[in-house]
Design an enzyme around this catalytic site. Structure first.
Site, PDB file in Angstrom:
ATOM      1  N   LYS A  63       2.189   4.452   1.308  1.00  0.00           N
ATOM      2  CA  LYS A  63       2.049   5.291   2.976  1.00  0.00           C
ATOM      3  C   LYS A  63       1.775   6.315   2.555  1.00  0.00           C
ATOM      4  CE  LYS A  63       5.629   5.272   6.349  1.00  0.00           C
ATOM      5  NZ  LYS A  63       4.869   6.568   7.852  1.00  0.00           N
ATOM      6  N   CYS A  91       5.867  47.915 -12.950  1.00  0.00           N
ATOM      7  CA  CYS A  91       4.870  49.699 -13.184  1.00  0.00           C
ATOM      8  C   CYS A  91       5.736  50.240 -12.964  1.00  0.00           C
ATOM      9  CB  CYS A  91       3.421  49.013 -13.190  1.00  0.00           C
ATOM     10  SG  CYS A  91       3.225  49.534 -11.102  1.00  0.00           S
ATOM     11  N   TYR A 137      -7.393   2.149   5.920  1.00  0.00           N
ATOM     12  CA  TYR A 137      -6.481   0.937   5.935  1.00  0.00           C
ATOM     13  C   TYR A 137      -6.380   0.005   6.772  1.00  0.00           C
ATOM     14  CZ  TYR A 137      -3.406   4.203   8.382  1.00  0.00           C
ATOM     15  OH  TYR A 137      -2.645   5.442   8.284  1.00  0.00           O
ATOM     16  N   ASP A 154       1.064   9.981   3.607  1.00  0.00           N
ATOM     17  CA  ASP A 154       1.819  10.774   4.401  1.00  0.00           C
ATOM     18  C   ASP A 154       0.836  12.155   5.447  1.00  0.00           C
ATOM     19  OD1 ASP A 154       3.859  12.406   5.772  1.00  0.00           O
ATOM     20  OD2 ASP A 154       4.807  12.934   4.529  1.00  0.00           O
ATOM     21  N   GLU A 196       0.705  -1.370   0.393  1.00  0.00           N
ATOM     22  CA  GLU A 196       0.300   0.112  -0.293  1.00  0.00           C
ATOM     23  C   GLU A 196       0.830   1.261   0.643  1.00  0.00           C
ATOM     24  OE1 GLU A 196      -2.775   0.043   3.788  1.00  0.00           O
ATOM     25  OE2 GLU A 196      -3.343  -2.610   2.954  1.00  0.00           O
ATOM     26  N   CYS A 252      -1.261  48.442 -14.008  1.00  0.00           N
ATOM     27  CA  CYS A 252       0.384  47.578 -13.478  1.00  0.00           C
ATOM     28  C   CYS A 252      -0.329  46.513 -14.225  1.00  0.00           C
ATOM     29  CB  CYS A 252       0.221  47.319 -12.056  1.00  0.00           C
ATOM     30  SG  CYS A 252       1.880  45.979 -12.051  1.00  0.00           S
ATOM     31  N   CYS A 290       2.258  45.964  -4.274  1.00  0.00           N
ATOM     32  CA  CYS A 290       2.105  46.960  -6.045  1.00  0.00           C
ATOM     33  C   CYS A 290       1.114  47.895  -6.066  1.00  0.00           C
ATOM     34  CB  CYS A 290       2.035  46.098  -7.430  1.00  0.00           C
ATOM     35  SG  CYS A 290       2.414  47.288  -8.307  1.00  0.00           S
ATOM     36  N   LYS A 312      10.799   3.587   2.912  1.00  0.00           N
ATOM     37  CA  LYS A 312      10.544   4.771   2.813  1.00  0.00           C
ATOM     38  C   LYS A 312      11.214   5.331   1.698  1.00  0.00           C
ATOM     39  CE  LYS A 312       8.851   6.753   7.134  1.00  0.00           C
ATOM     40  NZ  LYS A 312       9.515   7.456   8.264  1.00  0.00           N
ATOM     41  N   CYS A 330       7.281  49.016  -7.846  1.00  0.00           N
ATOM     42  CA  CYS A 330       6.871  47.703  -8.558  1.00  0.00           C
ATOM     43  C   CYS A 330       8.223  47.741  -9.499  1.00  0.00           C
ATOM     44  CB  CYS A 330       5.560  47.283  -9.271  1.00  0.00           C
ATOM     45  SG  CYS A 330       5.237  46.164 -10.227  1.00  0.00           S
TER      46      CYS A 330
HETATM   47  S1  IVH Z   1      -0.419   0.504   9.067  1.00  0.00           S
HETATM   48  C1  IVH Z   1      -0.303  -1.405  12.824  1.00  0.00           C
HETATM   49  N1  IVH Z   1      -0.935   1.183   6.576  1.00  0.00           N
HETATM   50  O1  IVH Z   1       2.508   5.541   9.105  1.00  0.00           O
HETATM   51  C2  IVH Z   1      -0.590  -1.055  11.270  1.00  0.00           C
HETATM   52  N2  IVH Z   1       0.101   2.838   8.520  1.00  0.00           N
HETATM   53  O2  IVH Z   1       4.590   5.265  10.403  1.00  0.00           O
HETATM   54  C3  IVH Z   1      -0.335   0.148  11.278  1.00  0.00           C
HETATM   55  N3  IVH Z   1       0.476   5.010   7.102  1.00  0.00           N
HETATM   56  O3  IVH Z   1       0.721   5.110  12.121  1.00  0.00           O
HETATM   57  C4  IVH Z   1      -0.298   1.090  10.279  1.00  0.00           C
HETATM   58  N4  IVH Z   1      -0.560   4.934   5.241  1.00  0.00           N
HETATM   59  O4  IVH Z   1      -0.204   6.860  10.223  1.00  0.00           O
HETATM   60  C5  IVH Z   1      -0.452   2.012   7.965  1.00  0.00           C
HETATM   61  N5  IVH Z   1      -1.236   2.360   4.348  1.00  0.00           N
HETATM   62  C6  IVH Z   1      -0.593   2.426   5.459  1.00  0.00           C
HETATM   63  C7  IVH Z   1       0.019   3.377   5.877  1.00  0.00           C
HETATM   64  C8  IVH Z   1      -0.194   3.723   7.630  1.00  0.00           C
HETATM   65  C9  IVH Z   1       0.407   5.965   6.481  1.00  0.00           C
HETATM   66  C10 IVH Z   1       1.167   5.772   8.621  1.00  0.00           C
HETATM   67  C11 IVH Z   1      -0.111   5.039   9.448  1.00  0.00           C
HETATM   68  C12 IVH Z   1       1.366   4.857  11.044  1.00  0.00           C
HETATM   69  C13 IVH Z   1       2.449   5.200  10.470  1.00  0.00           C
HETATM   70  C14 IVH Z   1       3.841   4.706  11.042  1.00  0.00           C
END
Ligand code: IVH
Length: 688
Positions: A127, A422, A237, A129, A125, A443, A437, A325, A419
């Site tokens: 991740k 102008c 998720y 942010d 999946e 302008c 400006c 990461k 400016c």
């Molecule tokens: S699973 C026990 N799935 O990443 C499993 N986390 O660094 C818990 N996060 O606390 C999380 N995308 O805030 C999971 N597809 C994803 C995620 C995800 C982002 C975040 C989440 C977690 C943090 C960990």
């Protein structure tokens, strides 16, 4: 040598003890800044490096592990001001890996733990942010929601999260457990993040460093109406507590989320072996910049729940999942020049011209410096070596100046008093960070920028009138005001066909695109296109919802009580109300609007929100409610597409009567307006 520079394996026992203490202190301060202030002090990869060092030292010196070790901590404790919610099941975090070769180690350990020879299935999946949430549902009904907090206790964000239209207040279908904590991530779309920052910039308010901070800053608001005015989204998720789960795998769970009405990230893939995982990682890194939300890596999860259960968790993270990461998106380069750009509202924005450099796979040659205060605060000078970062992975920003590399003869940057386009005086309004400006309509930079905005993607979106073409038509004098666009065909089609790069085909395509806009334009897009100061696409939508037709908006905004009506709308404050009124009262603008409305058919606004008995209705609250705060009630009504007004008038549809109500109730009776109680209000919203 500084302790921090000694490799973990070379530390003495005493040095290791000292360093673990330092790291605990430092990481705790960093966590507070990140989780509580939504203002990170370090970028993620530098933070991860400290965390990794801490873990490395703990592995070498297990007898020195502190009671409050950062490796067992998840996030920061709940902030003051929010009520606390204890999660039924703790919210875990994830361990991280950084190298491609770590994948093998991860899957090997799992196979060994389960005593399996063959490969097992994973779900990979993105991740996301953003910031994690946990929502409790009972019998399919939304009950309450919390942030992660320290993993055990989070902050109560019930009222705030309900303002996110994507969140189901009632799970769909009937295939759900009696009690379930649904978990996922709240995030801000990249486009909404840029729009928000632009607006913040105009009003000299806090600039968010990235979409994550913007999402956190918007969700963790003591006043939920602020959350309602920001555009947030979410994905689901995982689950926390659940009784009698009917699913056997993560994949099935994700399918169920969709069935229940929860958004699930579309880029999730099924993986059968290490190669699949590796390919997924590489693929996501490639498409990362094109996604409309920010990701900082990918997550691999064991698919089978019975395996997950056997694997369990260590300290703060499950053994059955890991975050892989992405490498950092920061780089060092030279700042060659500082240019001043003049925007459509006249704001002067300093922009850095950089020695082009590759940052996380994208060539970067400019960065925004936001405004004079930011420039002064960071003391950024021409010739400096700077660290740049792609915030939200798109707009590059200057994070820091490397002062030790500064050329000797460098001087602080002098912000212009006139400016650069102008020559008009540059002014600064009290309480605002932006410099303007004062040239207004004379302008050319402002005029051109306004025209570009008028036809841009989120505004009228006229294909064929991109930035470059707009500059050409502007210089030729063909398009000087928005209404000239609609005279283009009548006045200049013969010249255009013979212009270089334009033939019959592209000319007729352009005229078709213009005609399409004339036949029908959405109200919110039209309002946004006008470029009223401070009115971004989110506010334009709020105005469209409230006034429903452009005629109505113009009429109300220029009427005696225009400002009061604007102020009664959630998400519109005093400054914005004044700017809107000023815009509609300016004779030059009225003249233009008259022309434009004769040239374009603006459609009445259609409500896209959840349809309930209150959708499109005007509601007034009076007295105190028992089960929710006034703010919570307001944001629920808004999220259902109702209008909330501060006073009773003949336009009011319902008055929600709480305890100790005052004169509003009497007014409502006089005007024969339906009066409903709190329970009826909730029934109409379908939340009981
Ligand atoms: S699973 C026990 N799935 O990443 C499993 N986390 O660094 C818990 N996060 O606390 C999380 N995308 O805030 C999971 N597809 C994803 C995620 C995800 C982002 C975040 C989440 C977690 C943090 C960990």
């Amino acid at each position: 040598m500084h302790l921090r520079q000694i490799a973990p394996e070379n530390l003495t026992f005493e040095q290791a003890a000292e360093e673990l203490k330092n790291l605990a202190k430092e990481l705790s301060a960093l966590d507070d800044a990140y989780y509580r202030e939504d203002a990170p002090l370090l970028d993620d990869s530098a933070y991860d490096a400290l965390k990794k060092r801490n873990e490395e030292i703990e592995r070498l010196f297990p007898e020195l592990i502190l009671l409050n070790t950062p490796s067992k901590k998840v996030g920061a404790s709940a902030a003051e001001g929010f009520s606390k919610i204890t999660h039924k099941e703790p919210m875990l975090s994830l361990s991280n890996i950084f190298e491609e070769s770590d994948i093998l180690d991860f899957t090997d350990k799992i196979k060994r733990f389960l005593n399996l020879e063959q490969d097992i299935d994973f779900v990979a999946e993105p991740k996301i942010d953003g910031l994690s949430y946990s929502v409790l549902y009972e019998k399919g009904q939304f009950v309450k929601a919390a942030t992660r907090g320290d993993g055990a206790i989070g902050e109560d964000i019930t009222a705030n999260i309900k303002t996110i239209p994507e969140l189901p207040l009632q799970l769909k279908g009937n295939n759900f457990p009696d009690t379930v904590e649904i978990r996922g991530e709240v995030y801000m779309d990249k486009a909404d993040f840029f729009a928000l920052n632009k607006q913040q910039e105009t009003f000299g308010k806090k600039i968010f460093a990235n979409p994550r901070n913007a999402a956190a800053g918007s969700l963790r608001q003591l006043d939920p109406s602020v959350t309602a005015s920001r555009k947030l989204s979410l994905f689901a998720y995982t689950v926390g507590y659940v009784d009698n789960p009917t699913w056997q795998t993560q994949w099935e769970l994700l399918e169920l989320f969709k069935e229940w009405g929860f958004p699930v990230a579309p880029q999730i893939r099924f993986c059968r072996n290490n190669d699949d995982l590796l390919n997924y990682y590489r693929h996501m890194q490639e498409i990362r910049a094109d996604l409309n939300y920010d990701i900082d890596g990918v997550v691999y999860k064991v698919n089978r729940l019975d395996y997950q259960k056997r694997l369990g968790s260590i300290a703060r993270a499950p053994r059955w999942a890991i975050a892989h990461k992405f490498p950092p998106t920061q780089a060092q380069t030279r700042l060659n020049n500082i240019r001043i750009q003049v925007g459509r509202t006249g704001v002067l924005t300093p922009v850095a011209d950089l020695e082009p450099i590759n940052v996380g796979g994208v060539m970067v040659s400019h960065a925004t410096l936001h405004n004079k205060d930011e420039l002064d605060r960071k003391d950024i000078r021409i010739g400096d070596t700077v660290i740049i970062q792609r915030a939200g992975d798109v707009i590059p920003q200057v994070v820091q100046v490397l002062k030790e590399k500064r050329p000797q003869n460098s001087k602080p940057f002098e912000f212009p008093k006139f400016c650069p386009i102008c020559g008009s005086h540059v002014i600064r309004e009290e309480d605002e960070a932006a410099h303007y400006c004062s040239g207004g309509l004379i302008c050319p930079a402002q005029a051109l920028a306004r025209l570009k905005h008028f036809v841009s993607k989120d505004a009228l979106d006229i294909e064929g009138l991109g930035k470059r073409n707009m500059e050409i038509f502007f210089d030729l004098g063909w398009i000087r005001t928005p209404s000239d666009i609609f005279d283009l065909q009548a006045k200049h089609s013969d010249d255009l066909i013979f212009m270089e790069g334009w033939g019959e085909k592209s000319t007729s395509n352009l005229f078709d695109a213009i005609a399409k806009v004339q036949q029908e334009t959405a109200l919110d897009k039209f309002i946004f296109a006008l470029g009223i100061r401070g009115v971004g696409s989110a506010t334009a939508r709020i105005l469209a919802e409230h006034y429903a037709t452009f005629e109505n908006l113009t009429k109300q905004a220029t009427s005696l009580f225009g400002k009061d009506e604007l102020l009664a709308i959630d998400g519109i404050g005093d400054i914005m109300a004044n700017d809107i009124i000023d815009f509609f009262q300016e004779p030059k603008n009225r003249e233009l609007l008259e022309k434009l409305t004769s040239q374009i058919k603006i459609l009445p606004y259609e409500n896209h929100k959840r349809q309930t008995a209150l959708t499109g209705k005007t509601v007034v609250f009076t007295g105190s409610l028992q089960e929710m705060t006034r703010d919570e009630a307001k944001s629920l009504a808004l999220a259902a597409g109702a209008k909330v007004s501060g006073s009773v008038s003949s336009k009011t549809d319902f008055v929600v009567l709480g305890e100790n109500a005052g004169s509003k109730a009497k007014n409502a009776e006089k005007l024969n307006i339906s009066i409903i109680n709190e329970k009826e209000f909730k029934q109409m919203l379908e939340i009981i």
